[in-house]
Design a protein around this motif. Structure first.
Motif, PDB file in Angstrom:
ATOM      1  N   PRO A 195       0.736  -1.083  -0.060  1.00 29.46           N
ATOM      2  CA  PRO A 195      -0.097   0.119   0.070  1.00 29.46           C
ATOM      3  C   PRO A 195       0.784   1.410  -0.016  1.00 29.46           C
ATOM      4  O   PRO A 195       0.412   2.214  -0.454  1.00 29.46           O
ATOM      5  N   LEU A 196       2.079   1.345   0.514  1.00 29.54           N
ATOM      6  CA  LEU A 196       2.795   2.485   0.702  1.00 29.54           C
ATOM      7  C   LEU A 196       3.697   2.662  -0.703  1.00 29.54           C
ATOM      8  O   LEU A 196       3.700   3.787  -1.070  1.00 29.54           O
ATOM      9  N   ILE A 197       3.853   1.457  -1.183  1.00 34.80           N
ATOM     10  CA  ILE A 197       4.713   1.809  -2.596  1.00 34.80           C
ATOM     11  C   ILE A 197       3.512   2.251  -3.671  1.00 34.80           C
ATOM     12  O   ILE A 197       3.760   3.232  -4.517  1.00 34.80           O
ATOM     13  N   LEU A 198       2.054   1.863  -3.725  1.00 31.49           N
ATOM     14  CA  LEU A 198       0.961   2.238  -4.350  1.00 31.49           C
ATOM     15  C   LEU A 198       0.934   3.618  -4.332  1.00 31.49           C
ATOM     16  O   LEU A 198       0.465   4.388  -4.931  1.00 31.49           O
ATOM     17  N   GLN A 199       1.155   4.093  -3.031  1.00 32.77           N
ATOM     18  CA  GLN A 199       1.171   5.899  -2.522  1.00 32.77           C
ATOM     19  C   GLN A 199       2.348   6.553  -2.889  1.00 32.77           C
ATOM     20  O   GLN A 199       2.425   7.589  -2.417  1.00 32.77           O
ATOM     21  N   LYS A 200       3.205   5.827  -3.886  1.00 37.73           N
ATOM     22  CA  LYS A 200       4.360   6.284  -4.020  1.00 37.73           C
ATOM     23  C   LYS A 200       5.519   6.786  -3.028  1.00 37.73           C
ATOM     24  O   LYS A 200       6.273   7.855  -3.248  1.00 37.73           O
ATOM     25  N   ARG A 201       5.135   6.103  -2.130  1.00 41.19           N
ATOM     26  CA  ARG A 201       6.522   6.249  -0.835  1.00 41.19           C
ATOM     27  C   ARG A 201       7.817   5.644  -1.434  1.00 41.19           C
ATOM     28  O   ARG A 201       7.599   4.653  -2.322  1.00 41.19           O
ATOM     29  N   ASN A 202       8.886   6.170  -1.159  1.00 41.78           N
ATOM     30  CA  ASN A 202      10.282   5.662  -1.237  1.00 41.78           C
ATOM     31  C   ASN A 202      10.084   4.157  -0.792  1.00 41.78           C
ATOM     32  O   ASN A 202       9.721   3.769   0.358  1.00 41.78           O
ATOM     33  N   TRP A 203      10.920   3.319  -1.648  1.00 41.30           N
ATOM     34  CA  TRP A 203      10.995   1.765  -1.516  1.00 41.30           C
ATOM     35  C   TRP A 203      11.388   1.557  -0.268  1.00 41.30           C
ATOM     36  O   TRP A 203      11.063   0.624   0.557  1.00 41.30           O
ATOM     37  N   ASP A 204      12.711   2.117   0.470  1.00 47.08           N
ATOM     38  CA  ASP A 204      13.420   1.790   1.446  1.00 47.08           C
ATOM     39  C   ASP A 204      12.631   2.060   2.773  1.00 47.08           C
ATOM     40  O   ASP A 204      12.510   1.223   3.656  1.00 47.08           O
ATOM     41  N   GLU A 205      12.089   3.464   2.738  1.00 44.98           N
ATOM     42  CA  GLU A 205      11.127   3.808   3.709  1.00 44.98           C
ATOM     43  C   GLU A 205       9.971   3.040   3.652  1.00 44.98           C
ATOM     44  O   GLU A 205       9.403   2.589   5.061  1.00 44.98           O
ATOM     45  N   ALA A 206       9.395   2.625   2.790  1.00 44.45           N
ATOM     46  CA  ALA A 206       8.055   1.468   2.843  1.00 44.45           C
ATOM     47  C   ALA A 206       8.524   0.215   3.259  1.00 44.45           C
ATOM     48  O   ALA A 206       7.860  -0.078   4.136  1.00 44.45           O
ATOM     49  N   LEU A 207       9.707  -0.120   2.974  1.00 47.74           N
ATOM     50  CA  LEU A 207      10.153  -1.648   3.596  1.00 47.74           C
ATOM     51  C   LEU A 207      10.361  -1.529   4.996  1.00 47.74           C
ATOM     52  O   LEU A 207       9.860  -2.309   5.820  1.00 47.74           O
ATOM     53  N   GLY A 208      10.862  -0.346   5.622  1.00 48.69           N
ATOM     54  CA  GLY A 208      11.086  -0.158   6.818  1.00 48.69           C
ATOM     55  C   GLY A 208       9.765   0.115   7.819  1.00 48.69           C
ATOM     56  O   GLY A 208       9.593  -0.523   8.707  1.00 48.69           O
ATOM     57  N   GLU A 209       8.784   0.616   7.071  1.00 52.42           N
ATOM     58  CA  GLU A 209       7.460   0.601   7.732  1.00 52.42           C
ATOM     59  C   GLU A 209       6.998  -0.693   7.895  1.00 52.42           C
ATOM     60  O   GLU A 209       6.291  -0.987   8.901  1.00 52.42           O
ATOM     61  N   ALA A 210       7.060  -1.242   6.825  1.00 51.63           N
ATOM     62  CA  ALA A 210       6.517  -2.790   6.670  1.00 51.63           C
ATOM     63  C   ALA A 210       6.998  -3.487   7.937  1.00 51.63           C
ATOM     64  O   ALA A 210       6.362  -4.423   8.484  1.00 51.63           O
ATOM     65  N   MET A 211       8.369  -3.376   7.893  1.00 50.26           N
ATOM     66  CA  MET A 211       8.984  -4.343   9.082  1.00 50.26           C
ATOM     67  C   MET A 211       8.424  -4.078  10.359  1.00 50.26           C
ATOM     68  O   MET A 211       8.222  -4.866  11.142  1.00 50.26           O
ATOM     69  N   LYS A 212       8.271  -2.667  10.650  1.00 47.87           N
ATOM     70  CA  LYS A 212       7.688  -2.225  11.780  1.00 47.87           C
ATOM     71  C   LYS A 212       6.482  -3.030  12.170  1.00 47.87           C
ATOM     72  O   LYS A 212       6.090  -3.497  13.491  1.00 47.87           O
ATOM     73  N   MET A 213       5.894  -2.838  11.298  1.00 47.31           N
ATOM     74  CA  MET A 213       4.153  -3.579  11.164  1.00 47.31           C
ATOM     75  C   MET A 213       4.343  -5.232  11.349  1.00 47.31           C
ATOM     76  O   MET A 213       3.742  -5.856  12.099  1.00 47.31           O
ATOM     77  N   LEU A 214       5.493  -5.644  10.885  1.00 50.09           N
ATOM     78  CA  LEU A 214       5.829  -7.296  11.114  1.00 50.09           C
ATOM     79  C   LEU A 214       6.019  -7.601  12.303  1.00 50.09           C
ATOM     80  O   LEU A 214       5.686  -8.687  12.873  1.00 50.09           O
ATOM     81  N   GLU A 215       6.780  -6.495  13.056  1.00 46.89           N
ATOM     82  CA  GLU A 215       7.244  -6.757  14.273  1.00 46.89           C
ATOM     83  C   GLU A 215       6.115  -6.814  15.282  1.00 46.89           C
ATOM     84  O   GLU A 215       5.927  -7.602  16.246  1.00 46.89           O
ATOM     85  N   VAL A 216       4.922  -5.901  15.064  1.00 45.36           N
ATOM     86  CA  VAL A 216       3.666  -5.755  15.863  1.00 45.36           C
ATOM     87  C   VAL A 216       3.038  -7.046  15.804  1.00 45.36           C
ATOM     88  O   VAL A 216       2.349  -7.402  16.793  1.00 45.36           O
ATOM     89  N   VAL A 217       2.967  -7.462  14.721  1.00 41.65           N
ATOM     90  CA  VAL A 217       2.174  -8.827  14.656  1.00 41.65           C
ATOM     91  C   VAL A 217       3.012 -10.111  14.884  1.00 41.65           C
ATOM     92  O   VAL A 217       2.536 -11.285  14.781  1.00 41.65           O
TER      93      VAL A 217
END
Ligand SMILES: Nc1ncnc2c1ncn2[C@@H]1O[C@H](COP(=O)(O)OP(=O)(O)OP(=O)(O)O)[C@@H](O)[C@H]1O
Length: 233
Positions: free
Chosen positions: A113-135
């Motif tokens: 969803p972050l990539i589709l919203q045109k967020r930078n790839w590394d930043e998007a992967l960083g956010e995604a990683m944080k979410m994976l930690e949460v779950v």
């Protein structure tokens, strides 16, 4: 006290499936208002129309009659490109069968969803990683989803649905493959995170173990909304 504002407002929805003698009325004159800052559950027997209603409210399935306003926009009057853009900006989904992309890694799936919203790839992967930690799935980040259990895939789908902080989150049986503790922990987290930002969360569930997270519970039977309870929270 400040009155809550309406996030989703549906009026007079009707939906049929099939033709001739097999024609089924799946949604029969359903109207609902869901508010910012609430978790609204939709419950009812199998076949009562819950998934169909959720799909109409979230711009996936066109109703045969009635209207759906999401954030004051009449979504079924948008053309298909505008509707797709609106869904991307406003809604997060968890479907019953997860819809994960098999060729992407788990962390890439969450970042979509972050990539589709045109967020930078590394930043998007960083956010995604944080979410994976949460779950609780950070150790699975680099695996393809097929290497994960059903419950793990469900948690990935939840992480992906909330990573972009959608205004409206739509969850169809989000705890079906999870054990009781994990289901409660994850829904509790979703509730705490998104409701504190006045997001609206719509949940279809059979899972009585998580009913106490609801602010209101809407009951469906044979395509009709038959009641609305307010939970004592
Ligand atoms: N794509 C479809 N084609 C034909 N009939 C459908 C379709 N989707 C749903 N239906 C029918 O519409 C009615 C409502 O189905 P729906 O899946 O919305 O119910 P539900 O309450 O979500 O059920 P469950 O709890 O089993 O998921 C059912 O009679 C179902 O058979």
């Amino acid at each position: 006290m400040k009155m809550p504002s309406v996030a989703v407002s549906a009026k007079g929805l009707m939906k049929w499936f099939g033709e001739g003698p097999a024609r089924t009325l799946a949604i029969n004159d359903a109207s609902i208002d869901a508010w910012h800052g609430e978790m609204l559950y939709i419950v009812g027997p199998s076949g009562s129309g819950k998934t169909t209603l959720l799909s109409i409210l979230s711009g996936i399935l066109r109703p045969d009659a009635g209207s759906v306003l999401v954030e004051d926009i009449d979504i079924w009057k948008l053309d298909s490109d505008a509707l797709a853009a609106f869904r991307l900006k406003t809604l997060g989904f968890v479907f019953q069968d997860y819809h994960l992309f098999p060729r992407l890694t788990t962390v890439e799936n969450v970042a979509i969803p972050l990539i589709l919203q045109k967020r930078n790839w590394d930043e998007a992967l960083g956010e995604a990683m944080k979410m994976l930690e949460v779950v609780g799935l950070e150790t699975r980040a680099q695996l393809p989803p097929v290497k994960l259990s059903g419950g793990e895939q469900q948690r990935v789908a939840i992480a992906r649905a909330i990573v972009a902080r959608p205004d409206i989150l739509v969850l169809d049986e989000p705890t079906a493959s999870l054990d009781g503790d994990t289901g409660r922990r994850i829904l509790g987290f979703v509730r705490e995170q998104l409701l504190s930002e006045q997001r609206c969360i719509l949940v279809v569930t059979h899972d009585a173990r998580v009913f106490d997270y609801a602010d209101r519970i809407l009951h469906m039977e044979d395509g009709r909304i038959t009641g609305l309870e307010r939970e004592a929270r």
